[in-house]
Motif scaffolding. Structure first.
Motif, PDB file in Angstrom:
ATOM      1  N   ALA A  15      43.822  40.041  38.176  1.00 23.45           N
ATOM      2  CA  ALA A  15      44.621  40.118  39.476  1.00 23.45           C
ATOM      3  C   ALA A  15      44.642  38.758  39.772  1.00 23.45           C
ATOM      4  CB  ALA A  15      43.831  41.122  40.328  1.00 23.45           C
ATOM      5  N   ILE A  16      43.811  37.903  39.810  1.00 25.92           N
ATOM      6  CA  ILE A  16      43.774  36.593  40.314  1.00 25.92           C
ATOM      7  C   ILE A  16      44.669  35.680  39.362  1.00 25.92           C
ATOM      8  CG2 ILE A  16      42.469  34.432  40.244  1.00 25.92           C
ATOM      9  CD1 ILE A  16      40.080  36.029  41.089  1.00 25.92           C
ATOM     10  N   ALA A  17      44.820  35.894  37.990  1.00 28.82           N
ATOM     11  CA  ALA A  17      45.682  35.006  37.515  1.00 28.82           C
ATOM     12  C   ALA A  17      46.993  35.575  37.676  1.00 28.82           C
ATOM     13  CB  ALA A  17      45.606  35.439  35.625  1.00 28.82           C
ATOM     14  N   ALA A  61      34.298  46.066  43.641  1.00 27.42           N
ATOM     15  CA  ALA A  61      33.594  47.067  44.483  1.00 27.42           C
ATOM     16  C   ALA A  61      33.870  48.373  43.713  1.00 27.42           C
ATOM     17  CB  ALA A  61      34.120  47.054  45.887  1.00 27.42           C
ATOM     18  N   LEU A  62      34.751  48.425  42.699  1.00 23.66           N
ATOM     19  CA  LEU A  62      35.471  49.867  42.338  1.00 23.66           C
ATOM     20  C   LEU A  62      34.049  50.410  41.495  1.00 23.66           C
ATOM     21  CD1 LEU A  62      38.656  48.860  40.663  1.00 23.66           C
ATOM     22  CD2 LEU A  62      38.190  50.222  42.624  1.00 23.66           C
ATOM     23  N   PRO A  63      33.905  51.834  41.835  1.00 23.78           N
ATOM     24  CA  PRO A  63      32.940  52.526  40.982  1.00 23.78           C
ATOM     25  C   PRO A  63      33.152  52.645  39.669  1.00 23.78           C
ATOM     26  CG  PRO A  63      34.088  53.901  42.617  1.00 23.78           C
ATOM     27  CD  PRO A  63      34.705  52.482  42.727  1.00 23.78           C
ATOM     28  N   GLY A  64      31.978  52.860  38.766  1.00 23.42           N
ATOM     29  CA  GLY A  64      32.291  53.427  37.562  1.00 23.42           C
ATOM     30  C   GLY A  64      32.566  51.979  36.728  1.00 23.42           C
ATOM     31  N   LEU A  65      32.698  50.767  37.154  1.00 25.50           N
ATOM     32  CA  LEU A  65      32.718  49.810  36.106  1.00 25.50           C
ATOM     33  C   LEU A  65      31.590  49.097  35.887  1.00 25.50           C
ATOM     34  CD1 LEU A  65      36.281  48.301  37.562  1.00 25.50           C
ATOM     35  CD2 LEU A  65      35.913  49.541  35.497  1.00 25.50           C
ATOM     36  N   SER A  66      31.340  48.501  34.899  1.00 27.92           N
ATOM     37  CA  SER A  66      30.502  47.577  34.435  1.00 27.92           C
ATOM     38  C   SER A  66      30.792  46.388  35.302  1.00 27.92           C
ATOM     39  CB  SER A  66      30.258  47.208  33.067  1.00 27.92           C
ATOM     40  OG  SER A  66      31.361  46.403  32.563  1.00 27.92           O
ATOM     41  N   ALA A  67      29.654  45.384  35.497  1.00 24.97           N
ATOM     42  CA  ALA A  67      29.997  44.000  36.236  1.00 24.97           C
ATOM     43  C   ALA A  67      31.164  43.282  35.412  1.00 24.97           C
ATOM     44  CB  ALA A  67      28.813  43.425  36.446  1.00 24.97           C
ATOM     45  N   GLU A 123      36.596  41.180  34.855  1.00 26.47           N
ATOM     46  CA  GLU A 123      37.713  41.198  33.904  1.00 26.47           C
ATOM     47  C   GLU A 123      39.061  41.687  34.748  1.00 26.47           C
ATOM     48  OE1 GLU A 123      37.061  43.752  30.584  1.00 26.47           O
ATOM     49  OE2 GLU A 123      36.032  41.987  29.484  1.00 26.47           O
ATOM     50  N   ARG A 124      38.954  42.731  35.615  1.00 23.73           N
ATOM     51  CA  ARG A 124      39.815  43.485  36.454  1.00 23.73           C
ATOM     52  C   ARG A 124      40.334  42.315  37.731  1.00 23.73           C
ATOM     53  NH1 ARG A 124      40.353  49.408  38.041  1.00 23.73           N
ATOM     54  NH2 ARG A 124      40.441  49.590  35.905  1.00 23.73           N
TER      55      ARG A 124
END
Length: 181
Positions: A75-77, A59-65, A70-71
């Motif tokens: 975090a999941i890893a 949901a972070l604004p400004g990031l491509s899908a 990737e982000r």
């Protein structure tokens, strides 16, 4: 939550739960009513923590899908590799293996939560299509299912001892399939 997460619903006994929580069985039943309801409460706590710690990436604004995934995947890893007893994702590792109506209902609830995550993936992919950073002709549903399946598989890999770096490599490989615009 940790007992269910590590051992699953069926393998976790009431005596283990009462010992972990430090209450008697009658007190546990007075608050939760049943082992199934305690499991549901534990699952809700897990999902709240997951959303707070990791789920905001999409949901972070400004990031491509792709950058958002990737982000999230980083975090999941980290989360899967560092979770209690290396048990991966509670939605995968706490699967109910028993029979009967309660186990069937819990399996269906776990499946519904996993489907909800997949739907969130699809929504973010479709948003990326609208914003022009995901190929318009990409099959958003198929990509969401693929990414969801990879994440579920990572849970098992984490349980088997994979490091955060090894999990990240799997995720990076999966993202090579990304349909760039």
């Amino acid at each position: 939550m940790r007992l269910f997460w590590q051992r699953g619903f069926e393998a976790t006994s009431i005596s283990e739960l009462t010992a972990a929580v430090g209450v008697s069985a009658p007190s546990l039943y007075a608050v939760f009513g049943s082992k199934e309801e305690l499991f549901r409460a534990a699952l809700q706590r897990y999902l709240q923590q997951f959303r707070l710690e990791r789920g905001q990436a999409l949901a972070l604004p400004g990031l491509s899908a792709r950058a958002a995934f990737e982000r999230l995947f980083d975090a999941i890893a980290d989360g899967f590799a560092d979770c209690p007893a290396r048990s991966g994702c509670m939605l995968v590792s706490a699967e109910t293996g028993g029979f009967g109506e309660a186990a069937t209902q819990l399996r269906e609830e776990l499946a519904a939560h996993r489907a909800g995550i997949e739907a969130g993936f699809r929504e973010r992919i479709e948003r990326g299509q609208r914003e022009g950073d995901v190929a318009a002709d990409a099959d958003a549903a198929a990509l969401a299912k693929f990414l969801s399946t990879v994440v579920q598989g990572l849970s098992i890999q984490a349980r088997d001892g994979a490091s955060a770096q090894q999990l990240r490599e799997v995720l990076r490989t999966a993202l090579r399939m990304w349909p760039a615009a």
